[in-house]
Design a protein around this motif. Structure first.
Motif, short mmCIF file in Angstrom:
data_model
loop_
_atom_site.label_atom_id
_atom_site.label_comp_id
_atom_site.label_asym_id
_atom_site.label_seq_id
_atom_site.Cartn_x
_atom_site.Cartn_y
_atom_site.Cartn_z
N GLY B 309 0.79 -1.22 0.00
CA GLY B 309 0.00 0.00 0.00
C GLY B 309 0.82 1.27 0.00
N ARG B 312 -0.47 2.97 -4.75
CA ARG B 312 -1.78 2.39 -4.97
C ARG B 312 -1.86 1.70 -6.31
N VAL B 327 -6.12 -2.29 0.14
CA VAL B 327 -4.96 -1.70 0.79
C VAL B 327 -4.70 -0.34 0.17
N LYS B 328 -5.07 0.70 0.90
CA LYS B 328 -4.90 2.04 0.36
C LYS B 328 -3.63 2.69 0.86
N LYS B 329 -3.24 2.30 2.06
CA LYS B 329 -2.05 2.91 2.65
C LYS B 329 -1.35 1.86 3.49
N ASP B 332 -3.14 0.13 6.40
CA ASP B 332 -4.10 -0.95 6.11
C ASP B 332 -3.39 -2.29 6.01
N ALA B 333 -2.23 -2.25 5.34
CA ALA B 333 -1.48 -3.48 5.17
C ALA B 333 -0.99 -4.00 6.51
#
Lengths: 351, 508
Positions: B309, B312, B327-329, B332-333
């Motif tokens: 992430g 993107r 997974v945006k950033k 999140d991961a």
């Protein structure tokens, strides 16, 4: 890998060299705002040469100081003492003549020495004692302002023929009206260039030569790019930094003299907060606060931009003058954003 | 070869003789009676593990440190370098691993700043000529930051050789270069050697030593082990001499067995982002080690960044532990059990001014959220546990991470992510720039984690490592998966991978 890159040096690639992008941005924004003023207020005299020359006149003393500031910022430093040193200069000159009877010539030279000395001292503290420039020059600012107040806490107005002469020394602009008879006439409305503007432009030219065409100038850029590398490359880092702050001290006191020519007095609270005007002029002119990038021409346009906005507000006549501050603030923000974009663009391009 | 001619005529001439060099640091004898001889027109590899005394010896020669005892003779005359600048004027030029140039100056200015030549026209012409000698066709009037690390490295070498140097010291010059770039550098080195320059070459890549060096000197624990001709000892003997232990034992590593029915940890389908990555699909089982092979810029790192992430993806989807996730950033991961050790340890990994403890805590704390701080006692316990488990060489957990050696820094970063107890750990070049012993330790740790059920993606430019540890290998080429090889691997695998990279063909 970018090993195979176009090598041919066409004029276009030379002009489009990424290192000049920031200056272009400043110039373009100046032109846009000027064009706006010209369209809106062209009839009320916005486009006259006099208005244009006034852009220089309005902030000439800030411009003179910004020449030194640009150099300091390129090394990656900052100098918060410039306005106080300029104010101290005015105080020395005014007090020297009005209370002690010393000729302004002597006090002017003396205050330049004070400016240079104070600058060199701060430069030495920054380099040898490793004190951050922000703290060092803030201290220097307090010191200079303190000495100002010690000399006098009241404004001392000045009345000396030399000052009057210098302030009155103006170049009137003429234009050729008849080629055959070599006949000149004054430009209308009558346009005059002040002494302060002449000093400003001379300093910009001198600064450009110093930065672009001397070893010293290249060392200044190298230090701003990476001081540790500059040291390992064997460049005289300490000497250069001290010289830069000394030059800036000189510019500050010269700005102080220019200010005296305008207000004809010395005052301990003169130019309060002026250092921020100077720094923001340089930044709007494309000088990076992180060091390594900056041009005198950019700084000049930065100063002009700070004059053109109040001019537009003046011509409008109904807006509060505080809009000028708001616009300048917005502009500063815009420039910092543009700088970030340019930097990240070149970084991305490298990948 | 011109150098062959030279050696026929007379006895090889020592351009540099360092005898009985001693150097005492508080508590350690960094150099203990080391002799080092360099001939004109030779490439001499200086080898040893981290802490063996290589850098100290070089620093004595370049005037950064001052030797306590011993003599240095340059061209038969005794010298005592007092500063790097002083050494440069004597003809000893150094190119460091980190590029010591000014990114804002142009290429030409960087080569000539501080030298006699000054006028732009002259330096531009001279710089162009120099870069052409290095087979680089670049615009020398552009700022240095405009070019890749490899080009920058070449520029710093150009600066070093432009002065009339007799000795050129290359300290880990290849650690950030890819294979083509290394070959370019080697070509330049051969030219300089033919011109009679003595080159001291420091590197961790054993292959490169055998590819380019004439002789080598090995140091261990501040003492001289010996100086050998390149054909005299083989790689195995070399490592044994360097480490003082048997190579076979150090690298007795094997991929961990993965059960057939192990659940999927990661399933990525048609991941893509404009530019670096085009359509990657991956599948990983629990406890599996997936190696990424490929050249620098082939999309290895970029793929990892998509999964983590950090960038993107514009297309494709990711499933973690059988669950579709967005997974945006990086956060999140992390919350989904993914951990990522980035490639550039100094820039993206360590926080140099924080202690080891604080560096380890970073990711755990981020995962817990700032409302649930770890108590100091818990922090100490965690830090001590990993210092012990990874045998990080430090007196205590409060030492600044910036003061550790590269290998130990890497272990701290590993500890940071192990502490989050990830399901998927992505390691991007974890062994770059660290010595053989530490490399083996990092690899062993990786395999141990696989044994504990963590899936690991291992990205490395050193093919041997990837082959040694991986269950499967993905070969990347131009942002695409060129092939996927399934283990067990044999001695043929490396040439097979190289062939895929070179030709882009599908593997059988």
């Amino acid at each position: 890998m970018s090993v195979k890159t176009e090598k041919r040096q066409s004029l276009l690639t030379r002009i489009m060299n990424p290192k000049y992008m920031m200056v272009y941005a400043t110039v373009i924004i100046f032109l846009i705002i000027y064009a706006y003023g010209a369209i809106r207020y062209g009839k009320s005299g916005f486009t006259t040469l006099r208005t244009f020359v006034n852009f220089f006149t309005d902030n000439a003393y800030y411009g003179i100081s910004a020449v030194g500031m640009t150099m300091v910022l390129i090394t990656g430093g900052i100098d918060l003492s410039v306005a106080s040193v300029a104010s101290l200069t005015g105080m020395i000159v005014a007090y020297g003549y009005e209370r002690m009877g010393i000729s302004p010539v002597i006090t002017m030279l003396f205050s330049m020495l004070v400016g240079i000395g104070l600058g060199a001292l701060m430069g030495a503290a920054i380099h040898y004692l490793n004190v951050p420039p922000f703290i060092t020059t803030l201290t220097g600012s307090f010191l200079a302002r303190g000495i100002c107040s010690l000399i006098s806490r009241e404004s001392i107005s000045m009345n000396h023929p030399l000052i009057d002469q210098l302030a009155g020394a103006k170049i009137t602009l003429y234009r050729l009206v008849n080629l055959q008879n070599w006949e000149w006439e004054k430009i209308k409305p009558i346009t005059k260039i002040d002494m302060t503007v002449i000093i400003f432009i001379v300093m910009i030219i001198a600064g450009t030569i110093l930065l672009q065409h001397t070893r010293f100038g290249r060392n200044v850029y190298a230090i701003g790019g990476n001081e540790a590398s500059a040291k390992l490359m064997g460049l005289p880092v300490g000497r250069t930094k001290i010289a830069v702050y000394a030059i800036n001290g000189f510019c500050s006191s010269l700005a102080g003299i220019a200010y005296v020519l305008v207000v004809k007095s010395g005052w301990n609270m003169a130019l309060l907060g002026g250092e921020l005007e100077v720094i923001s002029s340089a930044v709007i002119g494309g000088t990076l606060l992180t060091g390594g990038v900056g041009y005198m021409v950019g700084t000049m346009f930065g100063v002009l931009l700070k004059s053109v906005i109040p001019a537009i507000i003046n011509f409008n006549g109904t807006l509060s003058s505080w809009w000028g501050k708001i616009a300048t603030g917005g502009l500063l923000l815009l420039f910092i954003v543009i700088q970030r974009l340019v930097v990240s663009y070149t970084e991305r391009k490298r990948k | 070869m011109p150098e062959a001619v030279r050696t026929q005529t007379n006895e090889p001439q020592n351009i540099l003789e360092m005898r009985g060099i001693e150097m005492q640091f508080p508590g350690v004898k960094a150099l203990d009676g080391v002799d080092f001889f360099l001939r004109a027109g030779e490439i001499h590899a200086l080898l040893g593990e981290n802490g063996a005394g290589k850098s100290t010896l070089i620093k004595c020669l370049t005037g950064v440190n001052h030797k306590d005892a011993g003599t240095i003779l340059l061209d038969g005359k005794e010298i005592t370098p007092t500063s790097p600048q002083n050494a440069i004027t004597m003809g000893i030029a150094t190119v460091f691993q980190e590029i010591n140039l000014c990114p804002n100056l142009t290429v030409a200015e960087n080569i000539f700043v501080g030298r006699k030549e000054f006028k732009r026209k002259i330096i531009n012409a001279k710089a162009r000529e120099l870069m052409q000698r290095f087979h680089l066709d670049i615009d020398v009037t552009r700022p240095l930051s405009y070019y890749s690390t490899a080009v920058q490295q070449m520029v710093s070498i150009a600066r070093a050789v432009n002065i009339e140097s007799k000795i050129l010291i290359l300290d880990e010059p290849t650690s950030s270069l890819d294979e083509n770039e290394v070959q370019l550098l080697f070509a330049v080195m051969r030219e300089l050697k033919a011109a009679g320059m003595g080159i001291i070459f420091i590197t961790h890549f054993l292959d490169q030593i055998y590819a380019i060096s004439d002789r080598m000197t090995i140091l261990r624990n501040g003492r001289l082990v010996g100086t050998y001709d390149i054909g005299e000892i083989n790689k195995l003997q070399l490592v044994t001499l360097m480490v003082g232990k048997d190579m076979e034992n150090i690298f007795d590593l094997h991929p961990v067995q993965v059960a057939e029915d192990a659940p999927d940890t990661l399933k990525a389908e048609h991941l893509g982002a404009p530019g670096p990555v085009a359509d990657i699909s991956l599948e990983m089982k629990k406890g599996e080690l997936l190696g990424f092979a490929g050249l620098l810029g082939s999309g290895r790192t970029e793929t990892a960044e998509l999964i983590f992430g950090a960038n993107r993806p514009t297309s494709g989807k990711i499933e973690l532990k059988g669950k579709a996730v967005v997974v945006k950033k990086p956060f999140d991961a992390i919350m989904n059990g993914v951990a990522f050790c980035p490639e550039d340890r100094k820039r993206d990994g360590i926080v140099g001014d924080l202690s080891i403890r604080e560096n380890i805590m970073l990711a755990v704390q981020a995962k817990r959220g700032f409302l649930h701080p770890l108590s100091r006692a818990e922090q100490n316990e965690l830090a001590d546990k990993y210092i012990k488990a990874l045998s990080i060489a430090t007196p205590d957990a409060e030492k600044k991470i910036g003061e550790l050696s590269g290998g130990n820094q890497q272990k701290v970063i590993l500890a940071r992510w192990m502490a989050t107890q990830p399901d998927l750990l992505i390691l991007d070049e974890p062994t770059r720039g660290i010595d053989v012993g530490a490399k083996a330790e990092i690899q062993r740790l990786m395999l141990e984690m696989c044994g504990d059920g963590v899936s690991v993606i291992f990205i490395s430019s050193e093919m041997e490592e990837v082959i040694r540890c991986s269950n499967r290998i993905v070969v990347m080429r131009d942002g695409k998966k060129a092939a996927e090889l399934t283990g067990p691997f044999d001695s043929e695998t490396q040439s097979k991978i190289l062939q895929i990279i070179a030709e882009g063909g599908e593997a059988s």
